[in-house]
Motif scaffolding. Structure first.
Motif, mmCIF file in Angstrom:
data_model
loop_
_atom_site.group_PDB
_atom_site.id
_atom_site.type_symbol
_atom_site.label_atom_id
_atom_site.label_comp_id
_atom_site.label_asym_id
_atom_site.label_seq_id
_atom_site.Cartn_x
_atom_site.Cartn_y
_atom_site.Cartn_z
ATOM 1 N N UNK A 121 23.631 26.928 -4.868
ATOM 2 C CA UNK A 121 22.866 26.024 -4.951
ATOM 3 C C UNK A 121 23.467 25.294 -5.373
ATOM 4 N N UNK A 122 23.748 25.955 -7.045
ATOM 5 C CA UNK A 122 23.454 24.672 -7.901
ATOM 6 C C UNK A 122 25.263 23.931 -8.534
ATOM 7 N N UNK A 123 26.485 24.542 -7.799
ATOM 8 C CA UNK A 123 27.162 23.630 -7.022
ATOM 9 C C UNK A 123 27.520 22.000 -7.179
ATOM 10 N N UNK A 124 26.752 22.786 -5.247
ATOM 11 C CA UNK A 124 27.125 21.357 -4.924
ATOM 12 C C UNK A 124 25.572 20.165 -5.357
ATOM 13 N N UNK A 125 24.390 20.586 -6.093
ATOM 14 C CA UNK A 125 23.926 19.970 -6.405
ATOM 15 C C UNK A 125 23.761 18.814 -8.062
ATOM 16 N N UNK A 163 27.551 18.332 -7.806
ATOM 17 C CA UNK A 163 28.386 17.140 -7.421
ATOM 18 C C UNK A 163 28.264 16.032 -7.360
ATOM 19 N N UNK A 164 26.576 16.588 -6.126
ATOM 20 C CA UNK A 164 25.792 15.474 -5.839
ATOM 21 C C UNK A 164 25.713 14.822 -6.940
ATOM 22 N N UNK A 165 24.696 15.059 -7.921
ATOM 23 C CA UNK A 165 23.988 14.179 -9.244
ATOM 24 C C UNK A 165 25.326 13.309 -9.731
ATOM 25 N N UNK A 166 26.745 14.468 -9.714
ATOM 26 C CA UNK A 166 27.384 13.224 -11.118
ATOM 27 C C UNK A 166 28.633 12.046 -9.990
ATOM 28 N N UNK A 167 28.536 12.385 -8.585
ATOM 29 C CA UNK A 167 29.699 11.768 -7.808
ATOM 30 C C UNK A 167 28.156 10.803 -7.493
ATOM 31 N N UNK A 183 23.015 21.027 -14.261
ATOM 32 C CA UNK A 183 22.671 21.272 -13.743
ATOM 33 C C UNK A 183 23.374 22.820 -13.021
ATOM 34 N N UNK A 184 24.160 23.341 -12.851
ATOM 35 C CA UNK A 184 25.685 24.070 -12.537
ATOM 36 C C UNK A 184 25.010 25.182 -13.903
#
Length: 349
Positions: free
Chosen positions: A75-79, A81-85, A116-117
């Motif tokens: 859950x943390x990695x996709x979230x 990446x969404x926040x950063x990009x 977040x990660x």
């Protein structure tokens, strides 16, 4: 002959007749039983699928994600990446591509994504290690008490039942569950294997396996319990001694990062600020030279900020490896030093 043929015909007709299979009530009952068996089999298959793989995740998502610290990364990695990009694209859309070089907001999104990660993983790992530590510290007393009661003449189920009323900290609920299973008729060996699986620590698995095999072999179970108690006690003490001996190296890593931060703060606030002021004054009077060229102080601050955050992150991983023998254990140090580095450069330097 006529009488014989008559009886033969009668008996033959009676023998060939099979009213029960042709009975509609019988067929209805058979179909109903077959449907019930099919329904039960389907439910059992569905229950079996819900206990493993993706079905278990759909049924207990929170439990699956938190039973191991690494699982939360799903859950943390996709979230992150969404926040950063998402932040990157919004900044570029509003201010253009030059915002990457003229503003530090993209650095803020990068720090937020990293946190977040790693923060959920660090929290879950810290909680899991605390749980294992508390369980393993209580195991020697539990095995030692069982051995003493078994020496006094008690059977193992009775000894477990008596011990279940005592207090062993985090181990107490597991002991009471062991007692309940044995009172329901589960054998001692099977109950001990379940006990070890519920604890979920390598030390508990090793001790339980030793006790179960000795019980199957029919040896002196009291001596085996006492040996398991001594083994767990020595293992826990060695782990604690290792942590105490390596603590100084963890402190050295943290202090070296703090010294690096202090040197950068002094360098930026005194030397670079003075050089930037002198360069700007010289350029204004037209007396600037190659040595006194204009210094881009924000660019230096950003460069030093990146250096401090990178050093803090990887220094934390080194501290975890040296202190606890696991890189993942250093994520808590990495998160703390990363936040401090970002906060100091964003608000004080």
């Amino acid at each position: 002959m006529a009488i014989k043929d008559t009886f033969t015909g009668l008996f033959g007709q009676k023998k060939e007749r099979s009213p029960l299979p042709e009975d509609p009530h019988y067929k209805k009952n058979a179909d109903t039983e077959e449907d019930e068996l099919t329904t039960i089999s389907g439910r059992l298959d569905a229950e079996r699928k819900s206990r493993e793989g993706f079905g278990r995740f759909l049924r207990h998502p929170v439990r699956v994600l938190t039973e191991k610290p690494e699982n939360i990364l799903v859950v943390c990695l996709p979230l992150s990446l969404i926040v950063f990009f998402g932040g990157f694209l919004s900044m570029v859309q509003v201010y253009g591509i030059r915002v990457l070089f003229t503003s530090t907001m993209i650095d803020d999104f990068a720090v937020l994504a990293i946190l977040i990660s790693i923060v959920p993983v660090a929290i879950l790992d810290f909680r899991e290690q605390s749980r294992k530590k508390n369980l393993e510290e209580a195991l020697p007393n539990f095995f030692r008490d069982l051995a003493g009661m078994n020496d006094s003449g008690m059977t193992l189920p009775n000894a477990v039942h008596l011990v279940a009323n005592a207090e062993y900290g985090a181990l107490t609920p597991h002991i009471r569950k062991l007692d309940n299973e044995m009172s329901w008729g589960v054998g001692f060996v099977e109950a001990m294997y379940r006990f070890g699986r519920n604890l979920g620590t390598p030390l508990a698995d090793r001790s339980v396996d030793l006790i179960a095999k000795a019980s199957k072999a029919g040896g002196d179970i009291s001596e085996v319990l006492r040996a398991a108690a001594n083994d767990t006690f020595e293992t826990v003490n060695l782990a604690q001694e290792r942590r105490n001996n390596m603590l100084i190296y963890v402190i050295i890593v943290l202090v070296s990062w703090a010294v690096f931060m202090f040197v950068i703060a002094i360098l930026v606030s005194t030397f670079l600020s003075t050089m930037a002021t002198a360069g700007a004054a010289a350029q204004a009077t037209g007396a600037s030279s190659k040595f006194m060229a204009r210094i881009d102080l924000p660019a230096y601050k950003r460069l030093f900020c990146h250096a401090a955050m990178i050093q803090g992150f990887f220094s934390g991983l080194c501290a975890g490896q040296m202190g606890e023998g696991r890189v993942i254990a250093g994520l808590k140090y990495s998160a703390i030093m990363l936040v401090i580095s970002w906060f100091v450069f964003r608000f004080f330097i």
